[in-house]
Design an enzyme around this catalytic site. Structure first.
Site, PDB file in Angstrom:
ATOM      1  N   ARG A  45       0.850  -1.203   0.000  1.00  0.00           N
ATOM      2  CA  ARG A  45       0.000   0.000   0.000  1.00  0.00           C
ATOM      3  C   ARG A  45       0.883   1.250   0.000  1.00  0.00           C
ATOM      4  NH1 ARG A  45      -3.056  -3.357   3.584  1.00  0.00           N
ATOM      5  NH2 ARG A  45      -2.185  -2.379   5.441  1.00  0.00           N
ATOM      6  N   LYS A 135     -12.707  14.668   4.675  1.00  0.00           N
ATOM      7  CA  LYS A 135     -13.833  14.163   3.889  1.00  0.00           C
ATOM      8  C   LYS A 135     -14.730  13.270   4.735  1.00  0.00           C
ATOM      9  CE  LYS A 135     -14.362  10.376   1.134  1.00  0.00           C
ATOM     10  NZ  LYS A 135     -14.013   9.399   0.085  1.00  0.00           N
ATOM     11  N   GLU A 176     -19.647  15.288   1.410  1.00  0.00           N
ATOM     12  CA  GLU A 176     -19.907  14.381   0.285  1.00  0.00           C
ATOM     13  C   GLU A 176     -21.190  13.579   0.490  1.00  0.00           C
ATOM     14  OE1 GLU A 176     -16.871  11.424  -0.499  1.00  0.00           O
ATOM     15  OE2 GLU A 176     -17.897  10.707  -2.281  1.00  0.00           O
ATOM     16  N   LYS A 218     -18.744  17.847  -2.399  1.00  0.00           N
ATOM     17  CA  LYS A 218     -18.347  16.753  -3.303  1.00  0.00           C
ATOM     18  C   LYS A 218     -19.603  15.970  -3.670  1.00  0.00           C
ATOM     19  CE  LYS A 218     -15.290  12.741  -3.637  1.00  0.00           C
ATOM     20  NZ  LYS A 218     -13.899  12.311  -3.460  1.00  0.00           N
TER      21      LYS A 218
HETATM   22  P1  13P Z   1     -14.771   7.647  -6.777  1.00  0.00           P
HETATM   23  O1  13P Z   1     -14.306   8.756  -7.660  1.00  0.00           O
HETATM   24  O2  13P Z   1     -14.133   6.321  -7.083  1.00  0.00           O
HETATM   25  O3  13P Z   1     -16.267   7.589  -6.666  1.00  0.00           O
HETATM   26  O4  13P Z   1     -14.230   7.967  -5.332  1.00  0.00           O
HETATM   27  C1  13P Z   1     -14.309   9.244  -4.850  1.00  0.00           C
HETATM   28  C2  13P Z   1     -14.511   9.198  -3.395  1.00  0.00           C
HETATM   29  O5  13P Z   1     -13.746   9.773  -2.650  1.00  0.00           O
HETATM   30  C3  13P Z   1     -15.667   8.471  -2.874  1.00  0.00           C
HETATM   31  O6  13P Z   1     -15.842   8.754  -1.528  1.00  0.00           O
END
Ligand code: 13P
Length: 340
Positions: A45, A135, A176, A218
């Protein structure tokens, strides 16, 4: 503290740069590595993420990187903290702080994102480790009887509490609320659900006393479900996404950075490009992609040290394509000019 938040929130989507979402949890990165035949170990990783963070793409196209808890504490092979590699490239380190979407009692088929308890303390530690944004992902699925208002409200309230705690710690919250594209619904159903969710999210951010100027949204794009027989054109996705956002997202929000959500690499790029070309947007619009930035480098790398340059080239190409899209300058022709 607010001025700092505003600056970071603005920078994350300025100049056609966008965010690399490299915050896959242990189980998600295992899934990605399984697909390329690589064992998900601590060292693998690290090697994979170090490859990305040392690539040319970082200083040119990537405004910030969302990290997982393990990665923000991890060092490169030569002992340099991975966070320092990101900072040295002029990019901003960020951190995923939610603890995942768990089944929501009383709401069959729906989830509530957990991780609020002790979050204020965790933010203090993440700030000391270098995180300047964070996030939290809420997940809303579309099905026959879902989403319910119960689930939308609980997820919006959690996003608001998270965002307020982030700002209190001097960290910009990426909010998000992801409406999934997994179902067989058409684009108009996605529009309606996305509108409902965004309206509730901004209502709860208001009640939660969150400063919008220091917040990044987001969202998902407005798009037909993957299993829908009726797929929309690039122009329709762009037009309906912008219309939905304009109806829901206050202009005090400086930056909107889309998730890719399972779109193909090129679709995710083309959709963003079409939105920027249409013009007249009150916020900076950019990408915050996970899969749509990383699928190509993962495949090119495949866990082999001799493929690091190829992996970096693949990542830089995808990042450049999305950078061009964020400027409204992407074309299918530049897409074909693969990085050397
Ligand atoms: P994806 O662009 O693969 O949807 O991932 C973005 C992300 O941070 C999802 O939480």
């Amino acid at each position: 503290m607010t001025a700092g938040l505003e600056e970071v929130a603005y920078k994350l989507a300025a100049g056609g740069k966008g965010i690399l979402a490299a915050d896959e949890s242990a189980s998600t990165i295992k899934k990605r590595f399984d697909a390329i035949g690589v064992e998900s170990t601590f060292d693998n990783r690290r090697d994979y993420r170090e490859m990305l963070f040392r690539s040319e793409a970082m200083s040119q196209y990537i405004s910030g990187v969302i990290l997982f808890d393990e990665t923000i504490r991890q060092n490169a092979k030569d002992g340099t903290p991975l966070v320092k590699l990101i900072e040295d490239a002029g990019s901003i380190p960020g951190i995923k702080v939610d603890l995942g979407a768990k089944p929501q009692p009383g709401c069959p088929g729906e989830t509530i994102t957990e991780g609020l308890d002790g979050l204020g303390e965790r933010f203090k530690e993440y700030y000391d480790l270098g995180a300047r944004f964070a996030k939290w992902r809420a997940v809303i699925d579309i099905g026959q009887h879902i989403p319910s208002y119960t689930s939308i409200l609980a997820n919006a309230q959690a996003l608001a509490r998270y965002a307020a705690l982030a700002q209190a710690a001097g960290i910009v919250p990426i909010v998000e609320p992801e409406v999934l594209m997994d179902g067989d619904h058409d684009i108009d159903r996605c529009y309606d659900v996305t509108e409902w969710v965004l309206k509730e999210v901004f209502q709860q951010l208001f009640y939660g006393r969150v400063k919008l100027e220091g917040t990044v949204l987001k969202p998902n794009m407005v798009i037909a479900g993957k299993k829908s027989a009726k797929q929309a054109s690039v122009e329709e996705v762009a037009a309906k996404t912008v219309r939905c956002l304009k109806n829901c997202v206050p202009t005090a929000i400086p930056s909107v950075a889309f998730l890719s959500g399972g779109q193909s690499d090129e679709e995710a790029t083309a959709h963003l490009d079409a939105m920027i070309r249409a013009g007249g947007l009150p916020w900076n619009l950019t990408f915050s992609y996970g899969r749509a930035l990383q699928a190509a480098p993962q495949k090119a790398w495949s866990g082999k040290s001799e493929n690091v340059a190829a992996g970096q080239a693949a990542f830089t190409h995808r990042a450049k394509m999305n950078h061009l899209a964020a400027l409204g300058q992407w074309t299918p022709e530049v897409e074909q000019k693969k990085a050397a």
